[in-house]
Design an enzyme around this catalytic site. Structure first.
Site, PDB file in Angstrom:
ATOM      1  CG  ASN A 161      -1.891  -1.166   1.198  1.00  0.00           C
ATOM      2  OD1 ASN A 161      -2.548  -1.427   0.200  1.00  0.00           O
ATOM      3  ND2 ASN A 161      -1.966  -1.899   2.313  1.00  0.00           N
ATOM      4  CG  HIS A 209       0.767   2.905   4.039  1.00  0.00           C
ATOM      5  ND1 HIS A 209      -0.449   2.319   4.311  1.00  0.00           N
ATOM      6  CD2 HIS A 209       0.491   4.053   3.373  1.00  0.00           C
ATOM      7  CE1 HIS A 209      -1.416   3.073   3.839  1.00  0.00           C
ATOM      8  NE2 HIS A 209      -0.878   4.125   3.254  1.00  0.00           N
ATOM      9  CB  CYS A 234       5.374   6.659   7.907  1.00  0.00           C
ATOM     10  SG  CYS A 234       7.008   7.342   7.535  1.00  0.00           S
TER      11      CYS A 234
END
Length: 227
Positions: free
Chosen positions: A131, A133, A168
């Site tokens: 994803n 991330h 993040c």
């Protein structure tokens, strides 16, 4: 879930290792997931030494469902529930069934000044999941980056808890802050292993935050045992 634009994101993770495997040991890992509220699920693990059946570690994690496009949390629909939870235990089963166990312990808000820090950590491409991330293992590495080297050299990581508060991504820059946590009651969480003497154990609180803006990204706790 992909067709509906839905993804799972980690909300909290708690890991305890009572005995690290040695070279040549064979480890058995049992894992299962189950529902956790209207928007979440949990996954638990039990690690055993296959030779004698001894439990050498346990872990639990909580996940929430998010709409990939709106970035908002979303309730688990009946369609997703029927597909995902068909192989899950029909009755609740927890890796940490003890009352008031360490996996439930809250991590307080942390404020400056931190005793130790490591600034300017940058994600690599290998740190990203499907994803885009930063993955869970990278967070653990970032938390450990700001622990003093003399503690790393003389202690073995026994327990780690991480609360994930923001996403993040690849272009974010992260600061890792470590605080000494004093005066905490030590517990073996009902395991077969006695808790070490307080003088042999070091406990820290952690904060990962975005550099510049200072928004909190992750909050953590680690417990290390003297080697």
């Amino acid at each position: 879930m992909r067709k509906l634009g839905l993804i799972w994101v980690t909300n909290r993770m708690h890991i305890e290792i009572y005995k690290y495997p040695a070279w040549g040991d064979v480890v058995e890992i049992e894992t299962w997931c189950q529902e956790d509220g209207k928007i979440g699920t949990r996954r638990d693990w039990i690690l055993k030494d296959l030779a004698n059946g001894e439990v050498i570690g346990r872990a639990t994690s909580k996940w929430v469902m998010m709409n990939q496009n709106t970035r908002r949390l979303q309730r688990v629909s009946d369609d997703v529930r029927d597909e995902v939870f068909v192989h899950c235990p029909k009755t609740p089963r927890l890796a940490f069934p003890e009352e008031n166990n360490g996996s439930l312990k809250k991590i307080p808000v942390l404020t400056d000044p931190a005793q130790y820090s490591r600034l300017g950590l940058v994600p690599r491409r290998a740190d990203l999941d499907m994803n885009q991330h930063v993955n869970n293992v990278t967070y653990i590495g970032w938390v450990l980056e700001s622990i003093p080297q003399d503690i790393i050299d003389t202690h073995e990581l026994q327990t780690i808890t991480l609360d994930y508060r923001r996403e993040c991504q690849h272009d974010d820059i992260v600061d890792s802050l470590t605080y000494i946590e004093e005066g905490e009651e030590k517990s073996s969480n009902g395991s077969a292993f006695a808790a070490p003497h307080p003088e042999e154990q070091r406990q820290f609180l952690h904060c990962l935050r975005f550099a510049g803006a200072g928004d909190e990204l992750n909050r953590g706790r680690t417990v290390g045992v003297f080697l």
